[in-house]
Design a protein around this motif. Structure first.
Motif, short mmCIF file in Angstrom:
data_model
loop_
_atom_site.label_atom_id
_atom_site.label_comp_id
_atom_site.label_asym_id
_atom_site.label_seq_id
_atom_site.Cartn_x
_atom_site.Cartn_y
_atom_site.Cartn_z
N SER A 190 88.59 18.32 43.74
CA SER A 190 88.19 18.58 45.11
C SER A 190 89.38 18.32 46.04
N VAL A 191 89.73 19.32 46.82
CA VAL A 191 90.85 19.20 47.77
C VAL A 191 90.28 19.30 49.18
N HIS A 192 90.63 18.35 50.04
CA HIS A 192 90.05 18.38 51.39
C HIS A 192 90.96 17.71 52.40
N SER A 193 90.64 17.89 53.65
CA SER A 193 91.37 17.27 54.76
C SER A 193 90.61 16.03 55.21
N GLY A 194 90.95 15.52 56.41
CA GLY A 194 90.26 14.34 56.95
C GLY A 194 90.68 13.06 56.28
N VAL A 195 89.74 12.15 56.11
CA VAL A 195 90.01 10.88 55.44
C VAL A 195 89.54 10.97 54.00
N SER B 89 85.85 11.85 52.29
CA SER B 89 84.92 12.23 53.35
C SER B 89 85.32 13.62 53.83
N VAL B 90 84.64 14.65 53.32
CA VAL B 90 85.00 16.03 53.62
C VAL B 90 84.47 16.40 55.00
N TRP C 175 94.11 15.59 50.66
CA TRP C 175 93.50 14.65 49.73
C TRP C 175 93.02 15.38 48.49
N VAL C 176 93.15 14.72 47.36
CA VAL C 176 92.72 15.29 46.08
C VAL C 176 91.85 14.26 45.36
N SER C 177 90.65 14.66 45.00
CA SER C 177 89.76 13.80 44.20
C SER C 177 89.51 14.49 42.86
N ASN D 96 93.81 9.50 58.11
CA ASN D 96 93.63 10.95 58.09
C ASN D 96 94.86 11.62 57.47
N GLN D 97 94.62 12.65 56.67
CA GLN D 97 95.74 13.32 56.02
C GLN D 97 96.66 14.06 56.98
#
Length: 388
Positions: free
Chosen positions: A31-36, A39-40, A93-95, A183-184
């Protein structure tokens, strides 16, 4: 401190060993996302999700897989002279969640989650696999040339750096502090200081927990030649500036195709207004003619690309890493630093370019005495607009 991966080099995840006799494959979700972290945001333009399956080989009880190419697709590089805007999409961010599965897809044990921060840099061969050591200032040397009168801009790692001090000798001209809010979009920060002939720094002190480092700054004032600035994505995944101070040459290279056009007219009709002003048009008919001023060989698909040859001027050999990284950078822009005309915007002076050189000879003061680098850039678009 996040574990930072550089997505132009492989980054391998190894699943925990699973000794169950029912083990059939491993389920891997990325899962790749922005923010913190974890927390998508509701409206996340960066968000991407991948689900993979991989079987262990033979008697192996775990698997390895490379995530860097998948993650790299989510990172966006934008340069419009506003570095704060650029930083928003330069980190993601990468989970990664891995779980062992049976042949029926049932989970064995508990899943394992790995959280990472990704940036579009690269590691060198000698760094080895999964190299994650991070610089404080995100440049590869402790020496930096800049054009006097232009702002000095140095990228820093916001997770590590507490503040920077812009100095002239031992006098502090400006102090900038940094804090990480998680935050990213602010993991890369661009420390900046405006300059003039009476107020300019020759040293940058980067302060971090447990110590500091000094970057020597060298202001250069060019009075004769037009100065160009090159902005490129360096090996750490941040934008960096290089100035070319000396002679520049602009060239135009055209491409075109031709075909033999038929200009012969077996019957030609020329319409004219009737003499009475009413009724049918008057016709003038001629046979077996052609115009000697028409193109028998017709040109089509004619276009051109613009190139510019730049000279750095005499530089210190400590800047060699910058030119090496420019050679392998996948994102390069050129900016004309001439004074803007009335009503002209900075954006109109920024051009996406591709470096035409495919080799680089590393020069040193011992071997070459005075070091000047000449590089040719091609504008990354055609002269005639054909964007459809």
């Amino acid at each position: 401190m996040s574990t930072i991966i550089r997505t132009r080099s492989p980054f391998f995840i190894r699943t925990p060993g699973q000794g169950s006799p029912n083990l059939y494959y491993f389920q891997i979700t990325i899962s790749v996302h922005s923010g913190v972290l974890d927390s998508v945001p509701k409206c996340d333009s960066i968000y991407q999700f991948y689900s993979l399956k991989k079987k262990p080989i033979g008697t192996e009880t775990s698997v390895s897989f490379d995530i860097s190419e998948l993650v790299n697709d989510a990172i966006i590089q934008i340069y419009n002279a506003n570095y704060s805007n650029s930083a928003i999409t330069q980190s993601v961010w990468v989970s990664v969640v891995t779980s062992a599965r049976t042949s029926a897809g049932e989970m064995i044990g508990t899943p394992t989650t790995t959280s990472l921060l990704a940036q579009e840099g690269y590691n060198k061969f000698k760094d080895g696999a999964n190299y994650t050591v991070e610089p404080y200032a995100m440049i590869s040397s402790n020496y930096y040339d800049y054009k006097l009168g232009e702002p000095v801009i140095i990228p820093v790692n916001n997770e590590l750096v507490n503040s920077v001090e812009w100095k002239f000798n031992s006098t502090i001209l400006l102090t900038q502090t940094f804090s990480d809010n998680g935050n990213q979009n602010q993991k890369i920060r661009y420390a900046a200081k405006g300059t003039s002939s009476s107020n300019y720094p020759n040293e940058l002190k980067v302060i971090y927990s447990g110590g500091s480092k000094i970057i020597k700054l060298n202001p250069i004032e060019e009075c004769k030649y037009k100065v160009y600035k090159i902005v490129f994505l360096n090996r750490w995944g941040a934008f960096q500036e290089l100035f070319f101070f000396k002679k520049s040459i602009e060239t135009l290279s055209a491409t075109r195709e031709q075909f033999n056009a038929s200009i012969f007219e077996a019957r030609s009709v020329l319409l004219g207004e009737p003499e009475s002003g009413e009724g049918a048009c008057d016709e003038t008919v001629s046979f077996n003619t052609y115009s000697t001023t028409n193109h028998s060989k017709k040109t089509f698909n004619s276009n051109a690309t613009e190139s510019i040859l730049l000279n750095s001027g005499f530089v210190n050999e400590l800047t060699n890493p910058y030119f090496e990284e420019l050679l392998v950078s996948e994102y390069v822009w050129l900016q004309d630093l001439s004074p803007l005309e009335l009503g002209e915007s900075i954006i109109s002076r920024i051009f996406p370019v591709n470096l035409k050189e495919s080799s680089f000879t590393r020069k040193t003061g011992l071997n070459d005495k005075l070091i000047n680098y000449t590089m040719s850039f091609e504008k990354s678009f055609n002269l005639v607009n054909n964007i459809r």
